[in-house]
Structure formats: C-alpha cells, structure tokens
Design a protein around this motif. Sequence first.
Motif, PDB file in Angstrom:
ATOM      1  N   LEU A  76      65.514  49.985  58.055  1.00 51.22           N
ATOM      2  CA  LEU A  76      66.222  48.825  57.533  1.00 51.22           C
ATOM      3  C   LEU A  76      66.709  49.102  56.114  1.00 51.22           C
ATOM      4  O   LEU A  76      66.146  49.947  55.411  1.00 51.22           O
ATOM      5  N   PRO A  77      67.757  48.397  55.665  1.00 53.30           N
ATOM      6  CA  PRO A  77      68.256  48.591  54.290  1.00 53.30           C
ATOM      7  C   PRO A  77      67.170  48.290  53.260  1.00 53.30           C
ATOM      8  O   PRO A  77      66.262  47.491  53.512  1.00 53.30           O
ATOM      9  N   ALA A  78      67.285  48.920  52.107  1.00 55.87           N
ATOM     10  CA  ALA A  78      66.264  48.773  51.063  1.00 55.87           C
ATOM     11  C   ALA A  78      66.124  47.323  50.604  1.00 55.87           C
ATOM     12  O   ALA A  78      65.021  46.869  50.283  1.00 55.87           O
ATOM     13  N   ASN A  79      67.243  46.584  50.573  1.00 54.41           N
ATOM     14  CA  ASN A  79      67.193  45.194  50.089  1.00 54.41           C
ATOM     15  C   ASN A  79      67.080  44.193  51.229  1.00 54.41           C
ATOM     16  O   ASN A  79      67.307  42.992  51.050  1.00 54.41           O
ATOM     17  N   PHE A  80      66.734  44.669  52.413  1.00 54.89           N
ATOM     18  CA  PHE A  80      66.567  43.787  53.566  1.00 54.89           C
ATOM     19  C   PHE A  80      65.505  42.737  53.276  1.00 54.89           C
ATOM     20  O   PHE A  80      64.501  43.001  52.624  1.00 54.89           O
TER      21      PHE A  80
END
Length: 293
Positions: A252-256
């Motif tokens: 998942l994206p880091a800022n998810f």
Amino acid sequence: MKFKMSLSNWLLVKRNLVVAKNINKSNLKIPDGLWIKCDKCGLLMYYKTLKKNLKVCPQCMHHFPTSSYDRIKQIVELDSWQPLNNNLSSTDPLGFSDQKLYRKRLQDMKVKTGLHDAVQTGLGLIGSIPIALGVMDFRFMGGSMGSVVGEKLTRLIELATSQRLPIIIICASGGARMQEGMLSLMQMAKVSSALYKHKQLNLLYLSILTSPTTGGVTASFAMLGDLILAEPNALIAFAGRRVIEQTIRQDLPANFQTSEYLFNHGFIDLIVPRTQLRMKLIQLLTFYYPSLK
C-alpha cells in the motif's frame, strides 16, 4: 594583578563548596513532563508552550494526543457546557476476562482518566450557536465503542433532534469494544439509525476525525457526517494496514489511511488543524444557520 580575598569571604566560599559537594543528588527532583520532545521533528519545547498551542507542535504542526476535557475547552464557549448522562457506566454483561477482568479494567480506567466511559456528551455554544457535542477520549480503553458509548451518543442525537440542534461528534477510537462482543457491534446500527432521523429534519451533523479513528466507529457514524473534517495526518481506517496487504497481496502507499490520502480520494471534505478548528466550526455553523449568528 592578583585578586585579594578577605579571610571571612574565603571561609564563606569554602563552606558553600563543601555544602554543595555534600548535596544528595537524589533529593533534587525535577518534575516529569516539563520538557516535551516532538515525535516528528524532534523539537524540544516547554510543556506550557505546547499547551498554549493546543498540543500542536509550533515547528512542524504535529498534533499530539489530547483529552476530551481539553477538546471541549478548545471549542465550546466558557461556562456554556452542559454535560449529559455523565454517570452512565458499562457493566460486564459477558463476564469477560483476558489478562485482567473487564470490570477491573473499567475501574482502573475510571481512576486513571476521571471518566465513566470513552465519550463525553453535552450541549454548549460555539460562538453564539447552540450545538450538541460528543467527544470521544482515546485514553479510556482506546476510545473503544461499547454499550455506554453507543447509548450516550444515541441519547445526544435524539435530544438534538427534538431540540433541532446541529450535532458535532469528535471521533477518536480503536473501534468496537471486544469485551462486550455483539453488544458493542449493535451500537453501530443504533447510532446510525438515530442520525438518520436527525437528518430527516434537515439538521446538520459534522463529524471530526482525529488520530486514530478506526474499526466500527469508522464503519458507522464517523463517516456519516454532512461534512467530514479531519486533523492533519490523522490515522483513519477500518481494517489494519497489514491485514489489507495480506488480503490483497499488494503493498500500500506510504500515506495510505492518512487524512491527506482520504481527502485526495474524496472520503473527507476538509483537513483542519486543531489550532483553526474552532474558527472553522463557527464559519460552517454560521453558513448553515445564518439566522443564529
């Protein structure tokens, strides 16, 4: 040039040095919490500086956790707060026990926080506009939603509906309270149903998401606001990050699951720093209720 000192002065200095040498350092107690280091930028600040800035780092705007008492003081007019159902308290309907008896855990939390459960509800004024306010407190068992949390919020919403008041709920929760099993899950439907009746009268409901807002709270009333606000970089989720990654087998994206990610994907409407929240609420309430300004 030589410095000359009288015998009496020399003896006085000597005595002070001996006294200082013999001081027991263990008797010099410095109170804990005088200096606080920001978890994000490392800024070391005096605790009064942080408190004056509503527990927001003045350098990087990192939002420290804060209590329901502080949040009420930050947004509600002085002396206008009228608490509701303060003495409602959970029992132990399932006789639940993990590392500690649930009833004992509840008692410990009451002593530690001064609260009877994980939410405070009441009526008050923001600016000159009357509102019904619910404030969850993460310090009490992670802000988990049990029977009392659901009941207090439902009673608040029903009172706001009868008095035709706007509702504001500040969310901070790890989700449904496992120690109450199905009874805690039932609160999701109960609170949501009360909000539906409130909405039928075209009354305003503002949901404010703080870090963390997760689980059954996210899956129910937290995401039902007419406007959904969030603090910067707040953790907002239903399932945990690892659970999702293991389920879909993707990174998942880091800022998810941050408020910024959800804002960019249309799940929330506004990101408002804590230091600006009161003024933003006055602005929104005045827009919806111009006759009350």
